[in-house]
Design a protein around this motif. Sequence first.
Motif, PDB file in Angstrom:
ATOM      1  N   UNK A  63       0.833  -1.214   0.000  1.00 47.23           N
ATOM      2  CA  UNK A  63       0.000   0.000   0.000  1.00 47.23           C
ATOM      3  C   UNK A  63       0.867   1.263   0.000  1.00 47.23           C
ATOM      4  N   UNK A  64       1.948   1.239   0.815  1.00 47.68           N
ATOM      5  CA  UNK A  64       2.816   2.416   0.893  1.00 47.68           C
ATOM      6  C   UNK A  64       3.481   2.708  -0.442  1.00 47.68           C
ATOM      7  N   UNK A  65       3.882   1.654  -1.157  1.00 47.10           N
ATOM      8  CA  UNK A  65       4.529   1.860  -2.453  1.00 47.10           C
ATOM      9  C   UNK A  65       3.521   2.301  -3.507  1.00 47.10           C
ATOM     10  N   UNK A  66       2.314   1.740  -3.471  1.00 51.15           N
ATOM     11  CA  UNK A  66       1.283   2.161  -4.433  1.00 51.15           C
ATOM     12  C   UNK A  66       0.974   3.652  -4.299  1.00 51.15           C
ATOM     13  N   UNK A  67       0.937   4.125  -3.059  1.00 54.98           N
ATOM     14  CA  UNK A  67       0.562   5.511  -2.785  1.00 54.98           C
ATOM     15  C   UNK A  67       1.772   6.436  -2.668  1.00 54.98           C
ATOM     16  N   UNK A  68       2.983   5.854  -2.826  1.00 51.93           N
ATOM     17  CA  UNK A  68       4.224   6.615  -2.662  1.00 51.93           C
ATOM     18  C   UNK A  68       4.200   7.397  -1.338  1.00 51.93           C
ATOM     19  N   UNK A  83       4.504  -4.058  -9.127  1.00 51.83           N
ATOM     20  CA  UNK A  83       5.203  -4.320  -7.866  1.00 51.83           C
ATOM     21  C   UNK A  83       4.211  -4.571  -6.736  1.00 51.83           C
ATOM     22  N   UNK A  84       3.185  -3.732  -6.656  1.00 57.99           N
ATOM     23  CA  UNK A  84       2.159  -3.952  -5.652  1.00 57.99           C
ATOM     24  C   UNK A  84       1.450  -5.278  -5.856  1.00 57.99           C
ATOM     25  N   UNK A  85       1.210  -5.646  -7.132  1.00 53.13           N
ATOM     26  CA  UNK A  85       0.568  -6.933  -7.412  1.00 53.13           C
ATOM     27  C   UNK A  85       1.443  -8.091  -6.936  1.00 53.13           C
ATOM     28  N   UNK A  86       2.758  -7.976  -7.180  1.00 54.57           N
ATOM     29  CA  UNK A  86       3.674  -9.035  -6.754  1.00 54.57           C
ATOM     30  C   UNK A  86       3.674  -9.181  -5.230  1.00 54.57           C
ATOM     31  N   UNK A  87       3.714  -8.054  -4.538  1.00 51.20           N
ATOM     32  CA  UNK A  87       3.725  -8.109  -3.079  1.00 51.20           C
ATOM     33  C   UNK A  87       2.413  -8.676  -2.524  1.00 51.20           C
TER      34      UNK A  87
END
Length: 373
Positions: free
Chosen positions: A187-192, A276-280
């Motif tokens: 979530x943090x990476x998706x929302x930067x 990346x979010x999908x992989x995580x």
Amino acid sequence: MAWFEGLRVAGRRLRQGWRPVLEATVAATVAWLLATRLLGHPQPFFAPAAALIVLGQARGQRIRRAVEVVLGVAAGVLVADLVVQALGPGSTWTVCAVILLTVLLAVAFGATGVTLVQAAVSALYLVVVAPADASLVPFRFVDALIGGTVALAVSLLVDARHPLAPLVAEVRRTFDELAGLLGEIADALDERDEAAAVAALTRARGMDARVDGLRDGVLAAGEALRLNVRRRRHIGRLRSVDESVRQIDYVVRNVRVLARAGVTLSRLRTPTPPELGDALRCLVEAVREAGGALAADLDGQEDVADQHALRADDAALAAVRTAGQLFGSTQTLPLAMIIGQVRATAIDLLRGVHPDDAAVLARVDEALGLPAV
């Protein structure tokens, strides 16, 4: 109000900790009754004391601690008896000699802290507290034996019906928390969101405590099964879990490195690829299914465990395939590190679920599109 909040916290602690309190109270009382009513010991101080000392240890260490307490009392009684006969009771020189000789004897035999302290306390009790006629000396060893035995019996009764249940619960908590952590990173990476990424890293640094809890849980379950003769056949289940805990430790370390790279990536101006979010999130599913497989295996549900393990395989390999799509010359260093940690996490996770599968590495690298070695 502060006082109300304090009462609420105290009430929550009592709800969570009432069982050990009851366990200790019953064990100490029973040890005292056995020593006084059954054996007629006039001052059985060490019976309830030994019970409390043994129960005060973490589960998984109680058999060893019970033996150490009994040996410590025996050593203290021996030293005190010899010193009192040589120097007389109650003098400063007697106390000094008893402490010195008892500690030296305990250290010489490689005693741990519990044994050493128990030996010294036993000897001091006889010199300082016990009556001068030394008529209580023969009872100390028996009192400690009673207390340690009662403590182990109470531990056995508490865990008799479901000795593996606490470990199963610990496995579920650990994997749920690890899956939640990976979800937070995604979530943090998706929302930067740099603040959320830092919070996830902080949480990742605390996951070592969960691994330690799993190790303690394995020790406690092993002790409960060894004390329970009818359930010793279940010890074989613990061996596979014990091997898995090592891989879980590696998984936690991988996720911590992944979280650190996530913090760096969240600070960059370049957008985070949605893959990346999908992989995580695939990795989240793999972690949950791996936890379900280990828990079901401990419960003796082999078919259910196999189903969870297959779903963990599929999810972990899907995570690696999705991350593999991000390989390219334009990827940043933090992104490359995260891809590498997705691969490492998948490998260690699958090795934890399939400890005897030598082909895990090849399957993961095939999913990532790397050439077979």
